[in-house]
Design a protein around this motif. Structure first.
Motif, short mmCIF file in Angstrom:
data_model
loop_
_atom_site.label_atom_id
_atom_site.label_comp_id
_atom_site.label_asym_id
_atom_site.label_seq_id
_atom_site.Cartn_x
_atom_site.Cartn_y
_atom_site.Cartn_z
N PHE A 277 0.85 -1.19 0.00
CA PHE A 277 0.00 0.00 0.00
C PHE A 277 0.89 1.25 0.00
O PHE A 277 1.92 1.29 0.68
CB PHE A 277 -0.90 0.01 1.24
N LEU A 278 0.48 2.26 -0.76
CA LEU A 278 1.24 3.51 -0.85
C LEU A 278 0.43 4.66 -0.26
O LEU A 278 -0.75 4.84 -0.59
CB LEU A 278 1.56 3.83 -2.32
N PHE A 291 2.53 9.48 9.59
CA PHE A 291 1.73 9.00 10.72
C PHE A 291 0.61 8.06 10.26
O PHE A 291 0.41 6.99 10.84
CB PHE A 291 1.16 10.18 11.50
N VAL A 292 -0.11 8.45 9.21
CA VAL A 292 -1.19 7.60 8.70
C VAL A 292 -0.61 6.29 8.17
O VAL A 292 -1.18 5.21 8.39
CB VAL A 292 -1.99 8.33 7.61
N GLY A 293 0.55 6.37 7.51
CA GLY A 293 1.18 5.15 7.00
C GLY A 293 1.49 4.16 8.10
O GLY A 293 1.22 2.96 7.98
N LYS A 294 2.06 4.66 9.19
CA LYS A 294 2.37 3.78 10.32
C LYS A 294 1.09 3.17 10.90
O LYS A 294 1.05 1.97 11.22
CB LYS A 294 3.10 4.55 11.41
N GLN A 304 2.39 -4.08 4.16
CA GLN A 304 3.59 -3.30 3.86
C GLN A 304 3.17 -1.95 3.30
O GLN A 304 2.48 -1.87 2.28
CB GLN A 304 4.47 -4.04 2.84
N VAL A 305 3.58 -0.88 3.98
CA VAL A 305 3.23 0.48 3.55
C VAL A 305 4.49 1.23 3.15
O VAL A 305 5.52 1.14 3.82
CB VAL A 305 2.50 1.25 4.69
N GLU A 347 5.59 2.89 -8.32
CA GLU A 347 5.43 1.47 -8.59
C GLU A 347 3.95 1.13 -8.57
O GLU A 347 3.10 1.97 -8.25
CB GLU A 347 6.15 0.64 -7.52
N ALA A 348 3.63 -0.11 -8.88
CA ALA A 348 2.26 -0.61 -8.75
C ALA A 348 2.04 -1.14 -7.33
O ALA A 348 2.86 -1.90 -6.81
CB ALA A 348 2.01 -1.72 -9.77
N TYR A 349 0.96 -0.70 -6.70
CA TYR A 349 0.58 -1.13 -5.36
C TYR A 349 -0.83 -1.71 -5.41
O TYR A 349 -1.59 -1.47 -6.35
CB TYR A 349 0.62 0.04 -4.38
N ASP A 350 -1.19 -2.43 -4.36
CA ASP A 350 -2.55 -2.96 -4.27
C ASP A 350 -3.56 -1.85 -3.95
O ASP A 350 -4.74 -1.97 -4.26
CB ASP A 350 -2.64 -4.05 -3.19
#
Length: 390
Positions: A277-278, A291-294, A304-305, A347-350
């Motif tokens: 996820f990005l 912060f949101v990523g964590k 995996q972010v 890149e490509a992410y889900d």
């Protein structure tokens, strides 16, 4: 492996983990720049790694100034995210603010400049500054890398000229320092301390990028408006905030809002599960991505972010071995349609979450969604941080 002493403990990281050399595009004043792969700006980074580095630097500040009430100023645009993240770990943080390059007619500013930058005008909004300075013991200027200290020095002089700083002390805090010891001593004699996580020689490895080939096929322009508008968002999250970090704000209140914003994102995505996820920020709006990523990783929404953001910085992309920026995409700015901005190493992410505090962002959003679609991203969300009046 050389370990970096953080002042509290040691972390297993080398200087090379914090430094990649890149080539500025058409900048004769300073043709190179340092790119930090742990920072979450130009290169996709794990938000936990970004926070780990920020905590290590905050520990050094806490050790040096255990009793000082702190006002932290983060430097736009590259250091706005890490400056807030460092503030998150500071024990005595009272106020926080970013410098900015986003001008508003109704605001008043202190002006200074970065002579080596492609975007030279730097500003600090002055509203609330007098009261802030009266209620702190130390002003801390946070940047990702300090080469000469001249830009920060100019801002210190501007603050001293306009406000009563008789009882206020100053510090420069950076992840990387390439100032020679003589310059650090000069700043100390002028009452400015320097704290950094790691030190590198002045103009470290700059000759390595002189002959880096400019691979134009890796520099991608944005599509036409018709092509970009064909990309649709999966969903949108909107959060209303009272705290704009371009102004003096109470950091604890600002952090509460970031927690609420993260909670709203998790609520929206809780029925999804992503492997990769990005979280992608826009220009000066970077702390929320960290912060949101964590929180997305902690909540289990994503395994995996990665985080990074768009930038004003035009940097050469190249497939040269060991060179950090492989692909460059040009889009219109979310904040000014007449301004070009860039995003690297997509890149490509889900799934992808774009985070922005821009007000009139439609064409910039269309451009960004267009390039995200180009590299294989289909599930794209938008998170809007809107500022309330008053």
């Amino acid at each position: 492996m050389k370990e970096i002493n953080t002042g509290k403990d040691k972390i297993n990281i080398t200087i090379d983990d914090l430094v990649r050399l890149a080539k500025r595009d058409n900048n004769s004043i300073r043709p190179y720049l340092y790119v930090n792969p742990k920072q979450g700006k130009h290169i996709p980074s794990d938000p936990r790694e970004t926070l780990r580095i920020c905590e290590a630097l905050a520990n050094k500040v806490n050790t040096a100034y255990p009793n000082d009430r702190l006002y932290v100023i983060g430097f736009a645009e590259t250091a706005t995210g890490v400056a807030s993240a460092i503030s998150y770990y500071l024990k005595n943080i009272k106020y926080y603010q970013n410098t900015t390059r986003e001008y508003k007619e109704e605001e008043s500013y202190l002006y200074f400049t970065e002579s080596h930058s492609h975007a030279k005008d730097q500003m600090l909004r002055s509203s609330g500054l007098e009261e802030c300075i009266e209620n702190v013991d130390r002003i801390i200027f946070v940047d990702d890398e300090v080469t000469t200290g001249s830009t920060i020095y100019k801002l210190v002089q501007s603050i001293k000229k306009n406000y009563n700083t008789k009882n206020v002390k100053f510090s420069i805090v950076s992840m990387l320092n390439s100032m020679p010891s003589e310059r650090i001593n000069e700043l100390a004699e002028d009452g400015i301390d320097c704290i950094f996580l790691a030190s590198i020689p002045y103009e470290y490895k700059k000759d390595e990028i002189i002959n880096v080939p400019i691979n134009k096929e890796y520099h991608h322009e944005c599509h036409t408006e018709e092509e970009n508008e064909s990309v649709t968002l999966t969903d949108e999250i909107c959060y209303e905030s009272h705290h704009n970090p371009r102004c003096v704000i109470d950091f604890s209140d600002y952090q509460k809002e970031n927690q609420q914003f993260a909670d709203s994102v998790i609520t929206k995505l809780k029925n999804h599960h992503y492997n990769k996820f990005l979280v992608l920020g826009t220009e000066e709006f970077m702390y929320a991505t960290i912060f949101v990523g964590k929180m997305l990783e902690d909540s289990g929404v994503a395994d995996q972010v990665k985080i990074h953001s768009t930038t004003r910085s035009p940097i050469v992309a190249s497939d040269s071995k060991e060179y950090p920026l492989k692909e460059r995409y040009q889009i219109r700015s979310f904040y000014d349609l007449d301004r070009k901005t860039y995003i690297y190493n997509l890149e490509a992410y889900d799934g992808v979450l774009i985070l922005t505090d821009a007000e009139n962002y439609n064409q910039g959003l269309a451009d960004l969604c267009g390039v995200l679609d180009d590299v294989g991203n289909k599930d794209i969300f938008l998170g809007r941080w809107r500022y309330k009046e008053g």
